[in-house]
Design an enzyme around this catalytic site. Structure first.
Site, PDB file in Angstrom:
ATOM      1  N   THR A 134      -2.807  -0.221   5.236  1.00  0.00           N
ATOM      2  CA  THR A 134      -2.189  -0.949   4.123  1.00  0.00           C
ATOM      3  C   THR A 134      -0.700  -0.628   4.044  1.00  0.00           C
ATOM      4  O   THR A 134      -0.255   0.441   4.437  1.00  0.00           O
ATOM      5  CB  THR A 134      -2.874  -0.605   2.785  1.00  0.00           C
ATOM      6  OG1 THR A 134      -2.639   0.771   2.464  1.00  0.00           O
ATOM      7  CG2 THR A 134      -4.372  -0.861   2.860  1.00  0.00           C
ATOM      8  N   GLY A 135       0.070  -1.591   3.550  1.00  0.00           N
ATOM      9  CA  GLY A 135       1.508  -1.378   3.418  1.00  0.00           C
ATOM     10  C   GLY A 135       2.153  -1.022   4.744  1.00  0.00           C
ATOM     11  O   GLY A 135       2.964  -0.095   4.807  1.00  0.00           O
ATOM     12  N   SER A 136       1.822  -1.788   5.802  1.00  0.00           N
ATOM     13  CA  SER A 136       2.239  -1.385   7.151  1.00  0.00           C
ATOM     14  C   SER A 136       3.253  -2.315   7.796  1.00  0.00           C
ATOM     15  O   SER A 136       3.388  -2.336   9.005  1.00  0.00           O
ATOM     16  CB  SER A 136       1.010  -1.260   8.053  1.00  0.00           C
ATOM     17  OG  SER A 136       0.178  -2.405   7.988  1.00  0.00           O
TER      18      SER A 136
ATOM     19  N   GLY B 280       8.277   1.140   7.880  1.00  0.00           N
ATOM     20  CA  GLY B 280       8.229   2.572   7.634  1.00  0.00           C
ATOM     21  C   GLY B 280       7.065   3.301   8.251  1.00  0.00           C
ATOM     22  O   GLY B 280       6.662   3.051   9.394  1.00  0.00           O
ATOM     23  N   ILE B 281       6.507   4.236   7.490  1.00  0.00           N
ATOM     24  CA  ILE B 281       5.412   5.068   7.970  1.00  0.00           C
ATOM     25  C   ILE B 281       4.200   4.215   8.328  1.00  0.00           C
ATOM     26  O   ILE B 281       3.550   4.437   9.356  1.00  0.00           O
ATOM     27  CB  ILE B 281       5.042   6.127   6.911  1.00  0.00           C
ATOM     28  CG1 ILE B 281       6.175   7.142   6.751  1.00  0.00           C
ATOM     29  CG2 ILE B 281       3.750   6.849   7.298  1.00  0.00           C
ATOM     30  CD1 ILE B 281       5.972   8.122   5.619  1.00  0.00           C
ATOM     31  N   GLY B 282       3.889   3.224   7.508  1.00  0.00           N
ATOM     32  CA  GLY B 282       2.735   2.380   7.781  1.00  0.00           C
ATOM     33  C   GLY B 282       2.848   1.644   9.096  1.00  0.00           C
ATOM     34  O   GLY B 282       1.873   1.533   9.856  1.00  0.00           O
TER      35      GLY B 282
ATOM     36  N   SER C 109       1.944  12.885  -0.183  1.00  0.00           N
ATOM     37  CA  SER C 109       3.352  13.271  -0.090  1.00  0.00           C
ATOM     38  C   SER C 109       3.514  14.711  -0.538  1.00  0.00           C
ATOM     39  O   SER C 109       2.674  15.245  -1.280  1.00  0.00           O
ATOM     40  CB  SER C 109       4.185  12.348  -0.988  1.00  0.00           C
ATOM     41  OG  SER C 109       5.465  12.882  -1.244  1.00  0.00           O
TER      42      SER C 109
ATOM     43  N   TYR D 219       5.380   9.179  -9.819  1.00  0.00           N
ATOM     44  CA  TYR D 219       5.062   9.103  -8.386  1.00  0.00           C
ATOM     45  C   TYR D 219       4.286  10.345  -7.956  1.00  0.00           C
ATOM     46  O   TYR D 219       3.258  10.245  -7.283  1.00  0.00           O
ATOM     47  CB  TYR D 219       6.356   8.980  -7.584  1.00  0.00           C
ATOM     48  CG  TYR D 219       6.161   9.063  -6.090  1.00  0.00           C
ATOM     49  CD1 TYR D 219       5.612   7.997  -5.373  1.00  0.00           C
ATOM     50  CD2 TYR D 219       6.541  10.209  -5.382  1.00  0.00           C
ATOM     51  CE1 TYR D 219       5.441   8.066  -4.007  1.00  0.00           C
ATOM     52  CE2 TYR D 219       6.372  10.287  -4.013  1.00  0.00           C
ATOM     53  CZ  TYR D 219       5.821   9.212  -3.324  1.00  0.00           C
ATOM     54  OH  TYR D 219       5.653   9.293  -1.969  1.00  0.00           O
TER      55      TYR D 219
END
Length: 264
Positions: free
Chosen positions: A13-15, A18-20, A141, A154
């Site tokens: 998800t959210g890819s 960035g990291i995804g 995180s 967050y």
């Protein structure tokens, strides 16, 4: 160690960035069929092409859907009813005066960063347990442990992911499904370079600038540089593999020694 994910289907998800994106590329390069997810169709399509170009050996598909909504989640599940590997990477962040964070904002952070992952886990875990194999991961995180004063909402959401991960690992006990959280440290993602150069000499080359930034503003890091997204992805690919079969219920740190503790 050869990490072979041939025959496995993964959703990250959210890819679209960035990291995804790095995780999607890493899984695809190891042989997995990978679904790239994001809200914007154009960015998802571009991300799919980047994953393919990075050495994908199986199908790479794009699913443009906002999984923070019921409709978006239903779209994903309709397109991809079963997965072997679920990487809950989607997350939002931002700095805000702690006393100015509204109830709606607290709810939004919990909804996007936590409940999206819970809903997908609830949808995919039963199929994994029936098949006797699966991997679920939550990208947390260092803020889950070292709560930032300017991003309490967050940090709260990332701490919640550690609890969610441990709880679902217990729910999957003895089934062949592993559930883990990955604690990512300060990472070199979009916009970070501009942020770094706001705080250090703009004339410095990037490698020197980021090390100066870490020395001055993140001195607890033992790596003394920002982590590259691919370094986070390496851990995710390993945890997705057969070789990580005995690692479950864990909060695995890829933080460059940022968290000053022996265990999370």
């Amino acid at each position: 160690m050869r990490l072979d994910l041939t025959g496995k289907t993964a959703l990250v998800t959210g890819s679209s960035q960035g990291i995804g994106l790095a995780i999607a590329a890493g899984l695809a390069a190891s042989g997995a069929r990978v679904a790239v997810n994001g809200r914007d169709a154009g960015r998802v399509d571009a991300a799919v092409e980047r994953v393919r170009a990075a050495g994908a050996t199986a199908e790479v598909l794009g699913i443009a859907a906002d999984i923070a909504t019921d409709a978006g989640t239903a779209d994903v599940l309709g397109r991809l009813p079963d997965v072997d590997i679920l990487v809950n990477n989607l997350g939002i962040f931002g700095a805000e005066d702690p006393l100015a964070i509204t109830d709606d904002e607290w709810r939004r952070y919990f909804e996007v960063n936590v409940l999206t992952a819970v809903r997908l886990t609830r949808a995919y875990l039963p199929g994994m347990t029936e098949r006797g194999w699966g991997r679920i991961q939550y990208i947390a995180s260092d803020s889950a442990v070292v709560i930032p004063a300017e991003m309490i909402h967050y940090g709260m959401s990332k701490t919640a992911l550690l609890a969610v991960s441990r709880g679902f690992a217990k729910a999957a006990s003895g089934t062949g499904v592993t559930v883990n959280a990955v604690i990512a440290g300060p990472t070199h993602t979009g916009g970070v370079e501009d942020f770094v150069y706001q705080l250090v000499d703009r004339e410095l080359p990037w490698d020197e600038a980021q090390r100066e930034f870490m020395r001055r503003h993140r001195p607890q890091s033992l790596l003394e540089r920002l982590i590259e997204p691919e370094e986070i992805a390496n851990m995710v690919v390993y945890l997705s593999s057969v070789q990580a079969s005995a690692t479950t219920g864990a909060a695995v740190r890829v933080d460059g020694g940022y968290v000053d503790a022996i265990v999370p």
